[in-house]
Each structure stands twice: as structure tokens, then as C-alpha cells.
Design a protein around this motif. Structure first.
Motif: not given
Length: 520
Positions: A319-328
Motif C-alpha cells: 500500500s505505497d510503502t514499498a516500490e517494485k525492485s529493479t535490481g539485485i
């Protein structure tokens, strides 16, 4: 344990951005007046910290107690991943990378009264080696420690350790402990008994009461060498129920909830409360048990790339307290690293699952008061079911997690956790997560290329090491034994009357107690 791990609960011994303190704040319009003493800062902990001894402590719940009392030679600058002096005013590294010379401040006194000198710094570093608990690994490559004079401390290494300065800046790095523990109350255990409930540091607060299971009290250090604390006292109460924490915060009986507040409830808070979302190095991870069927088959593991809908897990779980990871790696640690290729493809997911020798899976998630891990587990359970798996989910506690290595055949097939690096350097993430001997590698993943590159990179300058860390990232991606899902924010829920919030991404669940104040 060899390294520390974390979940969104109290201890499980643990942003796409250039981290410069660019968190967001959701400020309510009306002001509030907290009840109680305006000179007292009141903060709850969900659980007791392990011990207030900086040479033993390796958890996260309790970092505020440690870093309010004790200081290291270096630290991370607030809001950034940059290293800056602390008890050292400057440092020099020899051309061969083996000798570190620290010029010490000459205006520092310990809480017990004596002045800090090079001899006291040396004694504190030697104590860490002698105590030989989990954080001692940061000094494992030290050959010698000497004092050229009262303000010049020299460390010589046996081998070149490129991230050594990050060890010094880490929240778990060596701290300077005063003579009350090291000399007066040393005993046969290097002062460990004394430091179970007391302290002697150089920081802006002194530990004046430690009542396990109840509360800890920090009192302002009037002789502090730096900017003095704003609150005279900090009371940290052990409050294991998040509902109770919320009620007390809304009544004005608590000032700041540091972590674990349910993301789904943030919007329902009253106008008297502010929500601060700050960048951190916390990562949401899916561990894959490659030591037994079905995920000992590389093709079946690879199918998870097409099974997992990362967007759904992060958006609905956090719920808007994290973002999708883009890297390791956590954002900001290794620019230009390979991008994560996770793309949902139901046909590919089902084809891979059809090859699995067993469709019955156990998915474990680490306990956390906020309920986030359970929600992510339920979402992932549904995604795996669509691919053709029969998934049972279960909550696990810390002792269970550390026991998995003893019998990987009986360990779960998949596990969801939130972990953080020991510092803002690629090695301080890759070595603890992806190395076959890493302290956070709970499901026994092995990759010889990863181990070999980690062994090489540790002693190389960045221009030579970074390509190896990028190769490690690609190996982890291709091996499909770890899936990096989300970059998790530090979420601080606090009284609207508080100002001066200062947070460092590499120090999880932590605000600078001394910088906080009530009003402008």
C-alpha cells in the motif's frame, strides 16, 4: 550467527532512487499537543532488544538504544549513503589499501567522565575482537592496531578489504566503549555482564535504566561533544501489540512508532499524526529451496520468473510503502546493474509447473506485526495456484528460520522475508545474501561463480570490483534461487507536534532521537 537479518517485526537478525533522504511525508493539517512531559520522548518497541552491548548486539530492534549511546569513528551522513567522520575528524588510506589512519577528535568524553584518547579507542576495538560475537567479523582481517599519539589511531589489515570504511560506518560496526566497561567492570567476560543493563559511551544520550520486558530510559548527556539532544529523556517501552501502540499514539501517550504499523491503516490515522515514508535499504525477498524437488530443477525454478506478478505483491501488500525492485542490489549501491526480468506469463508459468515432480509446496513467511508478510504470502499463494501448484502457507519465527540449514530437505520450498544489508556497499549485501556461507542465505543456495567473484571483488578497487558485482547480479538472476521483489520504505508514524526527523537509509527502523524536538 554470522550476519544479521530482519523482518518487519521486531527482530529477524537483519529505494529506484539515488538515496539522498528523499522520503515523503504525509502531513495532517491540524496541530496536536501530546500529553505527558514535553521534555520526554516516548517510543515503543515491539520486543526487547537482545542486549545493549554494541559488541554483541546484531539485531535491528534496539538500534536506537545503541546509536544514541555509542559512536563509531565514521558514520553515514543523514539521508544519504555517503560516509562522513564521526569520532574521527578525518581518515587516510594507504596506496596499497592495507593501512587506515584515523585522526581522532580531542574534545570527547565518556559518559563515565574520562576523556577519549587513542588508547581508549584501541581498547574498545580490541574488546570487540576479544568478545568475538557476531559483529566481530568486521575486524577479522585486522593485523594490528596502534596509537601514534593521543589522536592518531592506525589500523593495518592482513588483506585488502575495499569496503572496510563501510564496516566503520555500519550501524553494527565497531563502537567506542568507555573504561567503565572495559576496565572498571571488565571481569572475566570483558565487561559483558556490566553491559547487559548499563553503558559507557560518548553519544548524546546515556543509558540510565534497562528493565527487560518493561522499558529502557535514555537520559541526555549534558557533556556531549556534538549538537546536544533536544529531549531530556527518551523512554522506550516494550509494547508487543501494534493495536495498543496505535491507541497510545492517538491518545498522545506515545510519540513515534518506528516500524510495523499496518500499511492498510495509514490513511485512517487522525489529523494529530504524521506519516513519514523514508528511503531505506530494506528488501522484500522470495527464497527458493533448490535442495529438493521441485525447485532442484533449474527449468522449474526459471518458471517462477513467469509466475510471480511483482507489481501485485508490492502494490497490494505494501500500500505505497514499498516500490517494485529493479535490481539485485538495494538502490544506490551499484549503478548500472542488470535489470530484473520478472514478467508474468501464465502460459510459461504453467508449462514450467507441469514439469515439476511435485505440485505440493510449502510457503513460509516471517512473522510481522503489520501483517504485510502474510498478505504477500497469500497473494503469492494465489499466483502459484494459477500456475498449477497446491500451496500451503505458514508463519515462522526466528528460531525456526535459523534451523532450516540443519535439514534443508525439511525446510519450506519457498520463504518470504525482508532483509537489509550491513552497510551501503555491494559486498555487504551480496556476501550475506548470495554467498554459499552467507548469514542470510537461509535455504542453502549455492553458486560457485558467485562465491568466486565475491572472493575476488572484496580486495579490488571499484572500477575493477563493480563488473564482478554485476556478474554476481546476473548469476543470481539466472539461477532463480532468490527473487528480489520490493524496496521497502522506513515508515515512521509520529505525533504532528514533532519536528527534526533525521533518518539514514542504511540504518533501518531508526530516527535520530537527539535530533527530534517538539515544535519548531
Amino acid at each position: 550467527m554470522t550476519r544479521r537479518t530482519t523482518t518487519l517485526l521486531a527482530v529477524l537478525a537483519a529505494g529506484a532512487l539515488a538515496v539522498t533522504g528523499c522520503g515523503s511525508a504525509e502531513k495532517k493539517d491540524s496541530a496536536s499537543t501530546s500529553s505527558g512531559d514535553s521534555n520526554t520522548l516516548r517510543i515503543p518497541y515491539l520486543a526487547d532488544m537482545s542486549v545493549p552491548d554494541p559488541d554483541v548486539f546484531y539485531d535491528i530492534e534496539g538500534n536506537g538504544v545503541i546509536l544514541s549511546q555509542y559512536e563509531g569513528l565514521l558514520k553515514y551522513k543523514a539521508g544519504t549513503l555517503d560516509i562522513e567522520p564521526n569520532l574521527a575528524t578525518k581518515y587516510e588510506v594507504s596506496d596499497d589499501g592495507l593501512t587506515y589512519t584515523f585522526t581522532l577528535r580531542d574534545d570527547v568524553t565518556f559518559h563515565s567522565g574520562p576523556k577519549m584518547t587513542c588508547d581508549s579507542v584501541k581498547a574498545a576495538f580490541e574488546r570487540r575482537v576479544d568478545v568475538d560475537q557476531a559483529p566481530a567479523w568486521m575486524l577479522a582481517d585486522v593485523k594490528s592496531m596502534t596509537c601514534e599519539n593521543d589522536t592518531t589511531f592506525v589500523i593495518k589489515l592482513k588483506n585488502k578489504v575495499t569496503p572496510f570504511l563501510h564496516y566503520m560506518a555500519s550501524s553494527w560496526g565497531p563502537k567506542v566503549i568507555g573504561p567503565e566497561a572495559i576496565e572498571t567492570n571488565a571481569g572475566d567476560d570483558y565487561g559483558q555482564t556490566f553491559l547487559e543493563t548499563k553503558g559507557d559511551g560518548t553519544g548524546p544520550y546515556k543509558l540510565t535504566s534497562f528493565k527487560r520486558g518493561s522499558a529502557y530510559t535514555l537520559t541526555k548527556n549534558d557533556e556531549y561533544w556534538g549538537t546536544p539532544a533536544n529531549f531530556q529523556e527518551v523512554i522506550l517501552s516494550i509494547t508487543p501489540d501494534m493495536g495498543t501502540q496505535r491507541l497510545k499514539l492517538e491518545k498522545g501517550d506515545l510519540d513515534v512508532i518506528l516500524h510495523g504499523f499496518p500499511a492498510s491503516e495509514l490513511e485512517s490515522l487522525p489529523d494529530s499524526v504524521t506519516v513519514e515514508k523514508q528511503d531505506s535499504l530494506l528488501r522484500l525477498i522470495l527464497y527458493v529451496n533448490s535442495n529438493k524437488a521441485p525447485f532442484n530443477d533449474p527449468e522449474v525454478r526459471a518458471g517462477l520468473q513467469s509466475t510471480i506478478d511483482t507489481n501485485q505483491l508490492v502494490e497490494q501488500g505494501y500500500s505505497d510503502t514499498a516500490e517494485k525492485s529493479t535490481g539485485i542490489y538495494p538502490p544506490g549501491l551499484l549503478p548500472g546493474e542488470p535489470k530484473l526480468p520478472y514478467t508474468p506469463d501464465p502460459a510459461k508459468a504453467k508449462a514450467a509447473a507441469d514439469k515439476a515432480k511435485t505440485k505440493k509446496l510449502t510457503l513460509a513467511y516471517s512473522a510481522d506485526e503489520s501483517g504485510v508478510q502474510r498478505r504477500v504470502g497469500e497473494l503469492l499463494q494465489a499466483q502459484l495456484k494459477t500456475a498449477g501448484y497446491d500451496v500451503t502457507i505458514k508463519e515462522v519465527q526466528l528460531p525456526t528460520v535459523y534451523g532450516w540449514a540443519e535439514n534443508l530437505e525439511e525446510a519450506p520450498d519457498l520463504a518470504i522475508m525482508t532483509n537489509t544489508p550491513d552497510g551501503a556497499h555491494p559486498d555487504l549485501w551480496a556476501s550475506i545474501m548470495f554467498s554459499s556461507t552467507g548469514g542470510l542465505n537461509f535455504l542453502g543456495a549455492k553458486n560457485e561463480k558467485v562465491d568466486a567473484n565475491l572472493g575476488k571483488a572484496i580486495s579490488l578497487p571499484p572500477e575493477e570490483a563493480d563488473p564482478l558485482y554485476k556478474e554476481i547480479a546476473q548469476e543470481v538472476i539466472d539461477d532463480n534461487k532468490f527473487f528480489l521483489l520490493g524496496d521497502v520504505k522506513n515508515v515512521f508514524v509520529m505525533q504532528d507536534s514533532l519536528t527534526g526527523l533525521s533518518n539514514t537509509p542504511a540504518y533501518p527502523w531508526l530516527v535520530d532521537f537527539a535530533a527530534l524536538k517538539r515544535g519548531n
